[in-house]
Design an enzyme around this catalytic site. Structure first.
Site, short mmCIF file in Angstrom:
data_model
loop_
_atom_site.label_atom_id
_atom_site.label_comp_id
_atom_site.label_asym_id
_atom_site.label_seq_id
_atom_site.Cartn_x
_atom_site.Cartn_y
_atom_site.Cartn_z
N THR A 105 0.82 -1.21 0.00
CA THR A 105 0.00 0.00 0.00
C THR A 105 0.86 1.26 0.00
OG1 THR A 105 -1.64 -1.23 1.26
CG2 THR A 105 -1.86 1.17 1.25
N ASP A 133 0.87 -9.07 10.10
CA ASP A 133 2.14 -9.78 9.98
C ASP A 133 3.29 -9.02 10.65
OD1 ASP A 133 0.76 -11.61 8.42
OD2 ASP A 133 1.24 -10.56 6.56
#
Lengths: 390, 390
Positions: A105, A133
């Site tokens: 992103t 994560d």
């Protein structure tokens, strides 16, 4: 700042909507809001949603709701698509673009900025971090991770109690976590362990290749000493002589997973015991019952502070967490350049945390929202399948 | 009642230890306690644990800990083994035997009673119910079920939000629940659904064979109307022309599972969309974060009341729940004969609950511990993969 476009990208988390709400509540009084649905795909294909009163109210009602309420997704952002995205933003009269997401992103956001400059458009871009994560660079951690880590740690602690009770029937469970190429989540599974006989007994992270002999040695010892063994493995783990296992490739991105099944087969073959593998499930990133109060609060703050900084003129930055001292955690935010985030790339679990799990747990605990559960020790009773494994 | 032997059998639950604690706290002042480890296997192989002060304290510290702290398990109870069990109890000087478990446990308990009569031994036997599957007869419900039902319903609600956000990437998720031959747990997945666009969109229970055409029709309609579909299937479901899928057979008992993978393959083939199947995981029966406060309270009460009734001379009974009125739930316990429990056998989801889910949800809600989560509706935005499925 007159018109702000806001989108969510990548895999959702249990708190990504809190970041959205923090941002919207901060900017709505001073400017128009335009919501981008379905991530970058929506930016390219004009899936816009006007931020009228009803829509703002609908969005802000999601503060405690998991998933990305604007719609997220994965999208291969080609050069053509980027050009189209900027054209669309110009058409909408947007002068600021926020995206909430991870590594991909932030990279996409910088490309949009560069294309806007090319097209002579003044566009402010600001990234708000999110990832279960925890593989996003240039920040101490990212919202979403604390809740996912709590989910994994609590799940493994409870599953250990379940398996220990059934050890005359089933001796080994192999639990596979999310994490992609980073071991943060899998390693978090040990943070609630209070007694040596509790699981997890072995944790495999992608930063180290998985050694069959070592795995076997530790599992055998757990069976010998406690009658059962809990193995936790990150989806991105490779065997010493193998590669990552891909379940699928979608939009050019590998969906990892399946290593737990291979470990199950290996341990069954070697030990002739009952072994079951299990994926911890998609709710690692969406479980509302496991949300860390700290994570929920920080997620909101990232949005709020991002909005404030935009008002003050910040541009092409990501809102980032800094930890100034290890002993006494205090949430602190600072802006980092998108270029620096991208330059750092995917961030794995540092080797000092792998070598010294206690130092990792000390780092991790403040993010879990407190309330560490405490269970009594397991019964030190006779072990049954001992003789089978010498 | 001078010496009471107590064991736990079958799959653990998140609240089976609460029943144990309720019982122990009730009987410990008047009699000696002997703990049986590892279920009926422990009774036969003399895995006893003397209920001294330290052990009693250790056991009662498990009131809020999932799993069966005495050790449970599955065991094929042969005639020889039953004879040995009674001999062992006699040797220990036990005059009362409590077991916490499900159908198989109650059956075994009655066999022990009959063998004791054969051997001329005065042995009181009392069964305390426990099952996440809710397939135990002669009781309105059993402890363990309320928490598991909450786990499943909340998981599916959260997973729906996650999947809906990712529908440009993944359109269908097939979630497989526990339940063995009964649909109680899978059907519970709809109880928190507030809006038609939320999942689950299709629920398959073992009481009805799974019709491919109907499944396809409902999934297509969900994709058309909402852009995604959540299917919930119980592990015991059979295709219209198939049999139950067994993952393994252990100690003569089939471990069911795998139907979700077959549904995944079927829907992929038919719809050419991205489909993922997922097992909801062993923590359906052990998740401490999803424990229903009502279930936890009732589990304790079942143990306490069982202890009281034993003091009053009850014998070869199971403690059972009665519901006197549907509108205003009040926990009420009564003793039922073990023979009646066994005679009723595995209890499926009644057809009136299958035909009228709202009546099932009304029955179910009081067991979930209140606090039904409320989420806003999903965005009614454009649907993308519509054209693919006509």
């Amino acid at each position: 700042m007159k018109k702000v476009a806001i989108g969510q990208a990548g895999g959702p988390t249990a708190v990504i909507n809190a970041t959205l709400v923090g941002l919207v509540e901060t900017v709505q009084d001073e400017c128009e809001v335009l919501f981008v649905q379905n991530g970058y795909e929506g930016l390219v294909n004009e899936h816009f949603l006007t931020g009228d009163e009803a829509t703002i109210q609908w969005v802000t009602s999601h503060r405690h709701v998991p998933g990305a309420c604007l719609g997220s997704g994965r999208y291969a952002f080609t050069d053509e698509a980027i050009t189209q995205a900027v054209t669309n933003l110009k058409k909408q009269g947007a002068d600021t673009l926020f995206f909430i997401g991870g590594n991909g992103t932030m990279e996409a956001l910088l490309k949009v900025k560069q294309e806007a400059i090319q097209q002579g458009m003044e566009l402010t871009v600001i990234g708000l971090p999110k990832t279960v994560d925890n593989d996003l660079g240039s920040t101490d951690h990212a919202p979403g991770f604390g809740s996912a880590a709590h989910y994994v740690a609590q799940y493994v602690k409870d599953a250990s109690r379940d398996l220990h009770a059934m050890k005359n029937f089933e001796q080994i469970r192999v639990l596979e976590t999310m994490g992609r190429n980073a071991g943060w989540l899998a390693a978090a599974s040990g943070v609630y362990k209070e007694h040596p006989e509790e699981g997890p007994h072995f944790i495999a992270v992608p930063e180290q290749k998985l050694d069959r002999k070592e795995l076997l040695r530790v599992v055998k010892a757990a069976i010998r000493d406690y009658g059962y063994a809990v193995v936790v493995v990150s989806e991105g783990v490779k065997w010493e002589d193998g590669e990552q296992i891909e379940r699928a490739v979608v939009h050019g991105r590998a969906v990892l997973g399946g290593i737990s099944e291979e470990i199950e087969a290996f341990l069954k073959e070697e030990l002739q015991l009952s072994v079951r593998s299990e994926l911890l499930g998609m709710n690692q990133r969406a479980g509302s019952q496991e949300v860390s109060t700290q994570d929920q609060m920080e997620a909101y703050e990232v949005g709020r502070v991002g909005g404030e900084w935009a008002k003050e003129g910040a541009d092409h930055i990501m809102v980032s967490f800094v930890r100034e001292q290890m002993d006494d955690y205090e949430m602190k935010l600072k802006p980092v350049k998108l270029e620096d985030v991208i330059h750092e790339g995917e961030r794995g679990l540092p080797s000092q945390f792998i070598e010294n799990p206690e130092s990792y747990y000390a780092w991790l605990r403040p993010l879990l929202g407190g309330g560490t559960p405490s269970y009594p020790p397991l019964s030190q009773r006779r072990v049954y399948n001992h003789e089978k494994i010498n």
